[in-house]
Design a protein around this motif. Structure first.
Motif, short mmCIF file in Angstrom:
data_model
loop_
_atom_site.label_atom_id
_atom_site.label_comp_id
_atom_site.label_asym_id
_atom_site.label_seq_id
_atom_site.Cartn_x
_atom_site.Cartn_y
_atom_site.Cartn_z
N ARG A 54 0.81 -1.27 0.10
CA ARG A 54 0.06 -0.19 0.06
C ARG A 54 0.93 1.21 0.08
NH1 ARG A 54 -3.80 3.18 -1.66
NH2 ARG A 54 -4.38 4.87 0.09
N GLN A 55 1.71 1.29 0.92
CA GLN A 55 2.61 2.47 1.03
C GLN A 55 3.36 2.78 -0.44
OE1 GLN A 55 4.97 3.03 4.40
NE2 GLN A 55 6.18 4.78 3.51
N TYR A 56 3.88 1.61 -1.26
CA TYR A 56 4.73 1.80 -2.30
C TYR A 56 3.64 2.55 -3.20
CZ TYR A 56 6.01 0.59 -6.92
OH TYR A 56 6.35 0.66 -8.40
N PHE A 57 2.67 2.26 -3.37
CA PHE A 57 1.65 2.90 -4.46
C PHE A 57 1.30 4.35 -4.11
CE2 PHE A 57 0.54 -1.52 -5.86
CZ PHE A 57 1.06 -1.38 -7.12
N VAL A 58 1.27 4.56 -2.82
CA VAL A 58 1.25 5.96 -2.36
C VAL A 58 2.31 6.78 -2.64
CG1 VAL A 58 0.99 7.54 -0.28
CG2 VAL A 58 -0.41 5.25 -0.51
N GLU A 59 3.61 6.14 -2.50
CA GLU A 59 4.89 6.61 -2.76
C GLU A 59 5.00 7.15 -4.19
OE1 GLU A 59 6.99 7.62 -0.61
OE2 GLU A 59 6.95 6.58 1.28
N VAL A 60 4.49 6.19 -5.21
CA VAL A 60 4.59 6.40 -6.47
C VAL A 60 3.68 7.06 -7.20
CG1 VAL A 60 6.15 4.31 -6.77
CG2 VAL A 60 3.72 4.37 -6.94
N GLY A 61 2.62 7.73 -6.47
CA GLY A 61 1.50 8.35 -6.92
C GLY A 61 0.32 7.59 -7.29
N GLN A 62 0.13 6.57 -6.95
CA GLN A 62 -1.01 5.66 -7.52
C GLN A 62 -1.97 5.29 -6.02
OE1 GLN A 62 -0.36 2.60 -10.40
NE2 GLN A 62 1.73 3.46 -10.44
N PRO A 63 -2.41 6.25 -5.15
CA PRO A 63 -3.26 5.71 -3.97
C PRO A 63 -4.41 5.28 -4.27
CG PRO A 63 -3.32 8.42 -4.81
CD PRO A 63 -2.24 7.82 -5.41
N GLN A 64 -4.87 5.21 -5.40
CA GLN A 64 -6.29 4.49 -5.47
C GLN A 64 -5.95 3.12 -5.53
OE1 GLN A 64 -4.37 6.00 -7.84
NE2 GLN A 64 -4.15 4.60 -9.83
N ARG A 65 -4.89 2.63 -5.74
CA ARG A 65 -4.74 1.10 -5.60
C ARG A 65 -4.79 0.70 -4.28
NH1 ARG A 65 -2.66 -1.63 -10.09
NH2 ARG A 65 -1.80 -0.39 -11.67
N ARG A 66 -5.95 0.30 -3.97
CA ARG A 66 -6.26 -0.40 -2.58
C ARG A 66 -6.81 -1.52 -2.42
NH1 ARG A 66 -10.14 2.71 -5.08
NH2 ARG A 66 -12.35 1.85 -5.02
N HIS A 67 -7.05 -2.24 -3.43
CA HIS A 67 -7.77 -3.56 -3.25
C HIS A 67 -6.65 -4.70 -3.40
CE1 HIS A 67 -11.74 -2.26 -3.76
NE2 HIS A 67 -11.62 -1.69 -4.78
N GLY A 98 13.29 6.90 -1.83
CA GLY A 98 13.61 8.15 -2.68
C GLY A 98 12.25 8.89 -2.45
N GLY A 99 11.45 8.42 -1.74
CA GLY A 99 10.18 9.23 -1.41
C GLY A 99 10.12 9.66 0.13
N SER A 100 9.31 9.16 0.85
CA SER A 100 9.10 9.57 1.94
C SER A 100 10.32 9.33 3.05
CB SER A 100 8.00 9.07 2.75
OG SER A 100 8.03 7.52 3.22
N GLY A 101 11.08 8.27 2.39
CA GLY A 101 12.26 7.78 3.29
C GLY A 101 12.16 7.14 4.63
N PHE A 102 10.74 6.60 4.62
CA PHE A 102 10.53 6.11 5.98
C PHE A 102 9.41 5.00 5.85
CE2 PHE A 102 7.58 6.08 9.72
CZ PHE A 102 8.47 5.48 10.75
N PHE A 103 9.48 3.69 6.29
CA PHE A 103 8.58 2.70 5.93
C PHE A 103 7.40 2.99 7.38
CE2 PHE A 103 7.34 -2.01 6.47
CZ PHE A 103 6.13 -1.82 5.80
#
Length: 447
Positions: free
Chosen positions: A111-124, A293-298
């Motif tokens: 989930r966090q990966y898709f948020v980081e790469v600009g695809q927050p709609q991926r939730r299923h 390279g995004g938030s830098g924090f899991f």
């Protein structure tokens, strides 16, 4: 009176006081062949001197340091070992304390990966019916076992389930392995499309299904076809090898046999062999780079992740498996186990299927072999079988609800990797006797 909340509060289990090799010893002195490794955990048996020494040394040096302050040498060394041996670019490890935690971490990372790469709609998330991924709420939500999920449904996030790869029951007459695998891949693709391809985060599957359905291996190139579907729609593939991984099938990572590399893989049980609680999640360079390279924090964590003593124990377990060439032994003894089971029970009227890989073998029971009709669930044959096996000094891992969470009985055999040929013969002899104890004649069918 025990103050412990036991798994079955109405029963008091025997008290284990010792373990030697592939045997456990109770307080009366009775010995039990551990033919299931507990729950496919004790891959090196009990009391292995190399692992015990590693635990003692690490506990005396540094038992624990919180990972918000320090890393440790055993954690770094174990991470190097696991990634060097992993397929593809699974080059990053996150340590936890067990299988359910590993799956939770995998779901959160996806989930966090898709948020980081600009695809927050991926939730299923899509998984398979009759799968089991753990008992924490996230893992339980993804799992497909109706019986385990039902009491907690109001607490579970929505997940979606497709058919398992269950060739014994679901492959059509005249259908080849390739045709069956493609049908299942088509079903996954149709589910992704129906949900909206850009809304699906991951497909989660056990490489070889464990406790819920009894060592169901993938058929043919099923996993390759699943990998292709996931790639087509940008869906992550998470393989759960909590039970089947770390050598259980004869390969350190079970997916190696299928020549498939997931985006995330979860391991536990055989990682530490039961000597310390430990699990792990491995992920690829691409996913790790998105976080770094995004938030830098899991955005995740537990108190005991990367526990120094647990990592030292697991490293000793893995070094022993490598140095003693135990993966080859798993393959040889696994072949022997399946052959002996077929010889002893292949014509038994209540044995429907014997399956598995390596020392990860399932036996499914039926009321009638030709029709594959299940036994009457009310008889709880799996529970009777466990009791009969214990009476004969044998530990197995049986379960009910094999087919749909209600109907079906199976037993799982997952003996330690250190078994020799005589051990396998003894296991099969006692197991076959226990089967005859509880299935002496044609049994009633399920309604």
């Amino acid at each position: 009176m025990s103050r412990i909340v036991h798994r079955n509060p109405r029963q008091r289990p025997p008290v284990a006081v010792g373990g030697q090799g592939i045997e456990l010893i109770d307080s009366t002195g009775k010995r039990y062949l551990d033919a299931s490794g507990g729950a496919a955990v004790s891959c090196l048996g009990h009391g292995h001197p190399r692992v015990v020494a590693a635990i003692q040394q690490q506990a005396a040096t540094l038992a624990y340091a919180h990972t918000s302050f320090f890393t440790t040498e055993p954690a770094e060394s174990l991470a190097d070992f696991l990634t060097d041996a992993a397929p593809g670019d699974l080059n990053h490890v996150y340590f936890v304390s067990g299988g359910s935690e590993a799956v939770e971490a995998a779901l959160k990372l996806a989930r966090q990966y898709f948020v980081e790469v600009g695809q927050p709609q991926r939730r299923h998330y899509i998984a398979r019916r009759q799968s089991y991924h753990g008992n924490t709420l996230g893992a339980l939500a993804i799992g497909g076992n109706a019986w385990r999920r039902e009491p907690f449904l109001p607490l579970l996030v929505q997940a979606h389930h497709v058919s398992p790869c269950y060739a014994y029951r679901d492959r059509l007459d005249g259908e080849s392995d390739a045709q069956y695998a493609q049908r299942l891949a088509d079903e996954l693709e149709a589910r992704i499309v129906s949900l909206g391809p850009d809304t699906v985060a991951a497909f989660v599957a056990e490489t070889v299904v464990g406790a819920t359905a009894g060592a169901l291996p993938p058929v043919g190139d099923y996993l390759k076809r699943i990998r292709a579907v996931c790639d087509k729609y940008g869906v992550l593939l998470i393989l759960d090898e909590v039970m089947s991984g770390m050598g259980r099938t004869g390969y350190l990572y079970a997916c190696e046999e299928d020549d498939v590399v997931p985006d995330i893989i979860t391991i536990a049980k055989g990682l530490g062999g039961g000597y310390q609680p430990i699990g792990a999640m491995l992920t690829t360079d691409r996913i790790n780079a998105a976080i770094e390279g995004g938030s830098g924090f899991f955005q995740h964590g537990h108190t005991y992740i990367g526990h120094a003593t647990a990592c030292a124990a697991a490293l000793a377990v893995q070094h022993t498996i490598r140095d003693d060439n135990l993966l080859a032994n798993v393959r040889a003894r696994g072949l022997q186990l399946r052959e002996r089971l077929h010889a002893a029970l292949g014509e038994h009227p209540n044995v429907g299927d014997i399956r598995g890989r390596g020392l990860f073998v399932g036996v499914e029971f039926v009321a009638e072999r030709d029709s594959k009709a299940p036994l009457d669930p009310a008889r709880r044959v799996h529970a009777q079988l466990k009791a009969a096996a214990m009476q004969r000094g044998l530990m197995i891992y049986p379960s009910g609800g094999t087919i749909d969470g209600v109907r079906g009985d199976h037993a799982l055999l997952a003996p330690p990797f250190i078994c020799n040929a005589a051990d396998i013969d003894a296991i099969v002899e006692r197991f076959a006797a226990a089967v005859r104890d509880v299935t002496p004649a044609r049994q009633p069918q399920a309604a």
